[in-house]
Scaffold this motif. Structure first.
Motif, PDB file in Angstrom:
ATOM      1  N   PHE A 222      37.938  30.240  -1.110  1.00 38.08           N
ATOM      2  CA  PHE A 222      36.885  30.754  -1.982  1.00 38.08           C
ATOM      3  C   PHE A 222      36.662  32.251  -1.770  1.00 38.08           C
ATOM      4  N   ALA A 223      36.695  32.684  -0.501  1.00 42.72           N
ATOM      5  CA  ALA A 223      36.487  34.112  -0.209  1.00 42.72           C
ATOM      6  C   ALA A 223      37.452  34.959  -1.034  1.00 42.72           C
TER       7      ALA A 223
ATOM      8  N   ILE B 291      39.065  34.164  -4.011  1.00 41.33           N
ATOM      9  CA  ILE B 291      38.846  34.245  -5.464  1.00 41.33           C
ATOM     10  C   ILE B 291      37.523  34.945  -5.789  1.00 41.33           C
ATOM     11  N   ALA B 292      36.519  34.825  -4.890  1.00 38.81           N
ATOM     12  CA  ALA B 292      35.265  35.552  -5.123  1.00 38.81           C
ATOM     13  C   ALA B 292      35.525  37.055  -5.074  1.00 38.81           C
ATOM     14  N   THR B 293      36.358  37.482  -4.110  1.00 37.43           N
ATOM     15  CA  THR B 293      36.701  38.899  -4.006  1.00 37.43           C
ATOM     16  C   THR B 293      37.376  39.379  -5.286  1.00 37.43           C
ATOM     17  N   PHE B 294      38.329  38.600  -5.775  1.00 37.06           N
ATOM     18  CA  PHE B 294      39.040  38.982  -7.008  1.00 37.06           C
ATOM     19  C   PHE B 294      38.063  39.071  -8.181  1.00 37.06           C
ATOM     20  N   ALA B 295      37.163  38.066  -8.283  1.00 33.04           N
ATOM     21  CA  ALA B 295      36.215  38.038  -9.407  1.00 33.04           C
ATOM     22  C   ALA B 295      35.309  39.264  -9.364  1.00 33.04           C
ATOM     23  N   ALA B 296      34.843  39.623  -8.147  1.00 35.33           N
ATOM     24  CA  ALA B 296      33.952  40.774  -8.025  1.00 35.33           C
ATOM     25  C   ALA B 296      34.690  42.081  -8.320  1.00 35.33           C
TER      26      ALA B 296
END
Lengths: 103, 235
Positions: free
Chosen positions: B168-169, B171-176
């Protein structure tokens, strides 16, 4: 998969792009059309990675508020879009993800 | 000689804010790489040999997804192609450097190092640019290796981290990273095309769907650019 092959290929794929002009400069020209297309690569690649993982973390489609991956990803995107602050949006989305998984 | 030393030091100093900014990503990369099954040594070796933050992140997510080697290589190449632009930008100022120094600066030419070098190039031109670039690049390299090593060590100390949702860390980084760009219509269309294709093609073996989706997104972007130009020409 051997680590040596993985790293050798990744090294070549990375170094050739960076060395292109600096090392072989005199014989190269950068096509303007390619330059324009490159502009779209980050959004395309990252979205392509995010979407399947957020919508179906275990391989099964789960579009619900009970899917921490989906909710956390949306939170990261919304906070980043509103605040423009990368680390803040990560902190908020990690907190949301953690709360949903272990509360 | 003092100018050389000053420029080396100035390069490292100007890269410092970006070094601090990459701290969490270096640590997260090292930890997730170990969680994805790489040995701590292999995780560190990737930072030493490849030295490309976003490509390393993507490679780890591809490895844990069971991607084939050629898919990882091709994705790395596509993701890093923008570095050729950086190479072309620095090249005119690098004529007098000699091949070895040019080859070394090229190895260190990440997004962050380029940003620091380019700013100096704009402000001071070619004045002591080589030692400055070496200071920025070398400093940033050591910085990335340090955070990677700490992350890999953490991953090894706490093997359970893999189950904590470290995927999750990533994909959250990519999304942000991409969300702030989604203000104009073109990037939104690029994201929609890539996301839809990735979803529809997710069943393809070796993560080939990722390559397909990347090309669909880029094609949509080129099409949008084309449409805008045609409209501007008509107006």
């Amino acid at each position: 998969m051997t680590i040596a092959a993985l790293l050798a290929g990744m090294f070549l794929a990375t170094y050739l792009t960076r060395a292109s002009f600096l090392v072989f400069g005199h014989r190269l020209r950068f096509p303007p059309a390619l330059k324009a297309a490159l502009h779209h690569v980050p959004v395309a690649v990252l979205t392509a990675i995010i979407v399947p993982e957020a919508l179906a973390p275990g391989g099964q489609l789960d579009v619900s508020l009970g899917n921490p991956w989906l909710v956390g990803t949306v939170v990261a995107a919304v906070v980043a879009r509103l605040s423009g602050h990368l680390l803040l949006s990560l902190a908020v989305s990690f907190a949301a993800f953690g709360l949903m998984r272990w509360w | 000689m003092t100018t050389v030393r000053h420029a080396l030091y100035a390069g490292a100093r100007d890269a410092l804010p970006l070094m601090i900014g990459t701290l969490p990503f270096g640590v997260i990369y090292g930890t997730t790489a170990v969680a994805a099954g790489l040995s701590p040594l292999a995780a560190l070796a990737m930072s030493v040999i490849v030295f490309a933050g976003s490509a390393q992140f993507i490679a780890v997510s591809l490895i844990s997804g069971g991607a084939a080697l050629p898919v990882i290589w091709l994705t790395t190449f596509v993701v890093n192609l923008r570095h050729a632009l950086y190479s072309a930008t620095v090249h005119p100022a690098a004529h007098g450097w000699g091949l070895r120094w040019r080859a070394l600066v090229a190895f260190w030419l990440t997004d962050e190092v380029f940003a620091v070098i380019e700013k100096r190039l704009m402000e001071r031109g070619n004045d002591a640019l080589l030692p400055y670039a070496l200071g920025a690049g070398g400093g940033f390299y050591l910085n990335w290796l340090t955070w990677t090593a700490i992350g890999a060590w953490l991953g090894q100390q706490f093997p359970d981290l893999a189950g904590w949702g470290l995927d999750f860390a990533m994909i959250a980084t990519f999304a942000a990273m991409i969300a702030p760009q989604l203000r104009a219509p073109t990037p939104v269309v690029v994201a929609l095309a890539a996301g839809t294709t990735a979803w529809l093609a997710r069943g393809l073996p070796f993560k080939l769907g990722l390559i397909l989706a990347a090309f669909a997104g880029v094609a949509a972007g080129v099409w949008m650019d084309h449409r805008r130009k045609a409209r501007e020409a008509a107006a």
